[in-house]
Design a protein around this motif. Sequence first.
Motif, PDB file in Angstrom:
ATOM      1  N   ARG A  94     -83.298 -62.122   8.278  1.00 21.92           N
ATOM      2  CA  ARG A  94     -82.859 -61.793   6.922  1.00 21.92           C
ATOM      3  C   ARG A  94     -81.479 -61.129   6.961  1.00 21.92           C
ATOM      4  O   ARG A  94     -81.013 -60.691   8.021  1.00 21.92           O
ATOM      5  CB  ARG A  94     -83.870 -60.844   6.274  1.00 21.92           C
ATOM      6  N   PRO A  95     -80.828 -61.034   5.793  1.00 24.06           N
ATOM      7  CA  PRO A  95     -79.619 -60.200   5.714  1.00 24.06           C
ATOM      8  C   PRO A  95     -79.986 -58.757   6.026  1.00 24.06           C
ATOM      9  O   PRO A  95     -81.118 -58.324   5.793  1.00 24.06           O
ATOM     10  CB  PRO A  95     -79.180 -60.363   4.246  1.00 24.06           C
TER      11      PRO A  95
ATOM     12  N   SER B 244     -80.862 -55.026   5.992  1.00 25.43           N
ATOM     13  CA  SER B 244     -81.452 -54.216   4.932  1.00 25.43           C
ATOM     14  C   SER B 244     -81.003 -52.761   5.065  1.00 25.43           C
ATOM     15  O   SER B 244     -80.848 -52.251   6.191  1.00 25.43           O
ATOM     16  CB  SER B 244     -82.981 -54.293   5.010  1.00 25.43           C
TER      17      SER B 244
ATOM     18  N   ALA C  50     -74.537 -57.439   9.587  1.00 25.35           N
ATOM     19  CA  ALA C  50     -74.631 -58.333   8.429  1.00 25.35           C
ATOM     20  C   ALA C  50     -75.981 -59.034   8.330  1.00 25.35           C
ATOM     21  O   ALA C  50     -76.449 -59.347   7.235  1.00 25.35           O
ATOM     22  CB  ALA C  50     -73.510 -59.371   8.478  1.00 25.35           C
ATOM     23  N   SER C  51     -76.603 -59.311   9.472  1.00 25.23           N
ATOM     24  CA  SER C  51     -77.924 -59.959   9.470  1.00 25.23           C
ATOM     25  C   SER C  51     -78.753 -59.383  10.605  1.00 25.23           C
ATOM     26  O   SER C  51     -78.221 -58.802  11.557  1.00 25.23           O
ATOM     27  CB  SER C  51     -77.782 -61.480   9.624  1.00 25.23           C
TER      28      SER C  51
ATOM     29  N   GLU D 159     -73.029 -63.009   9.306  1.00 34.63           N
ATOM     30  CA  GLU D 159     -73.996 -63.222   8.223  1.00 34.63           C
ATOM     31  C   GLU D 159     -74.906 -64.409   8.500  1.00 34.63           C
ATOM     32  O   GLU D 159     -76.066 -64.420   8.084  1.00 34.63           O
ATOM     33  CB  GLU D 159     -73.249 -63.444   6.898  1.00 34.63           C
ATOM     34  N   GLN D 160     -74.393 -65.428   9.175  1.00 35.72           N
ATOM     35  CA  GLN D 160     -75.163 -66.650   9.397  1.00 35.72           C
ATOM     36  C   GLN D 160     -75.992 -66.610  10.678  1.00 35.72           C
ATOM     37  O   GLN D 160     -76.675 -67.586  10.997  1.00 35.72           O
ATOM     38  CB  GLN D 160     -74.198 -67.852   9.471  1.00 35.72           C
TER      39      GLN D 160
ATOM     40  N   MET E 122     -80.862 -66.202   9.745  1.00 34.66           N
ATOM     41  CA  MET E 122     -81.174 -66.661   8.400  1.00 34.66           C
ATOM     42  C   MET E 122     -82.624 -67.132   8.355  1.00 34.66           C
ATOM     43  O   MET E 122     -83.142 -67.668   9.345  1.00 34.66           O
ATOM     44  CB  MET E 122     -80.224 -67.790   7.988  1.00 34.66           C
TER      45      MET E 122
END
Length: 233
Positions: free
Chosen positions: A164-165, A167, A179-180, A204-205, A208
């Motif tokens: 997930r992104p 938290s 970022a993730s 970020e990627q 996912m």
Amino acid sequence: MTATPEADQGLDPETRDKLLADPAVILEDRDLMRALVAAREAEIGDNVIDIRGRAMEALEGRLDRLEAQHENVIAAAYDNQSGTAVVHRAVIGLLESADLAELTDSLQADIAPLLRIETLRFVVEADPRLTALPEDVVIAPEGAVGRILTAGRRMPRGDDIILRPASPITRPIHGRTVASEALLPLDLGEGWPRALLLMGSAEEQRFMPAHGTDLLRFFGQVFRLVLLSRLRG
């Protein structure tokens, strides 16, 4: 003024002879074929549709899509192979640890760089049997692991791996901005407290929800076995 035969032909004899000897050269050149079709359509006018030209355009579009899919399959296979090699090196690093302190210290210092991530933390809920744990271990209060996994969601996510992104609830554990993140719950067995591995990436990627988790699951299972052996030792 009368045009010469060479001018009527439009091509010099050498080029013309080469094309006649190997006409496939034209068929294999997309830009040239596209130009020929466009010239043909301009010649016949807007009121006539050249079905062959339209069919060739459709086939060309289909070929482009097939080539793109082929490239994506090759790229995915390369990524899988590369990811497998990375995880295997990280697993060897886990197995080389001599004791619990070296195992937990290696997570951030050695294993995280091997996995190309920024953070790798071992989190375990407080338990009277777990005394004198190394300072690299994140000791959380009872029930904290469940809250970390759900991250404020009403429905629990179970004990499966979560991608997930990043938290806000895990930022203090990471100790830096990521970022993730990936969360790998660890089943230490009946009577043992809940625990997890927390990975953080600046990309970020990187983690996912749609990504596969087979390699992460393998890494988590190996870490669990090595951890239990070090705890018993």
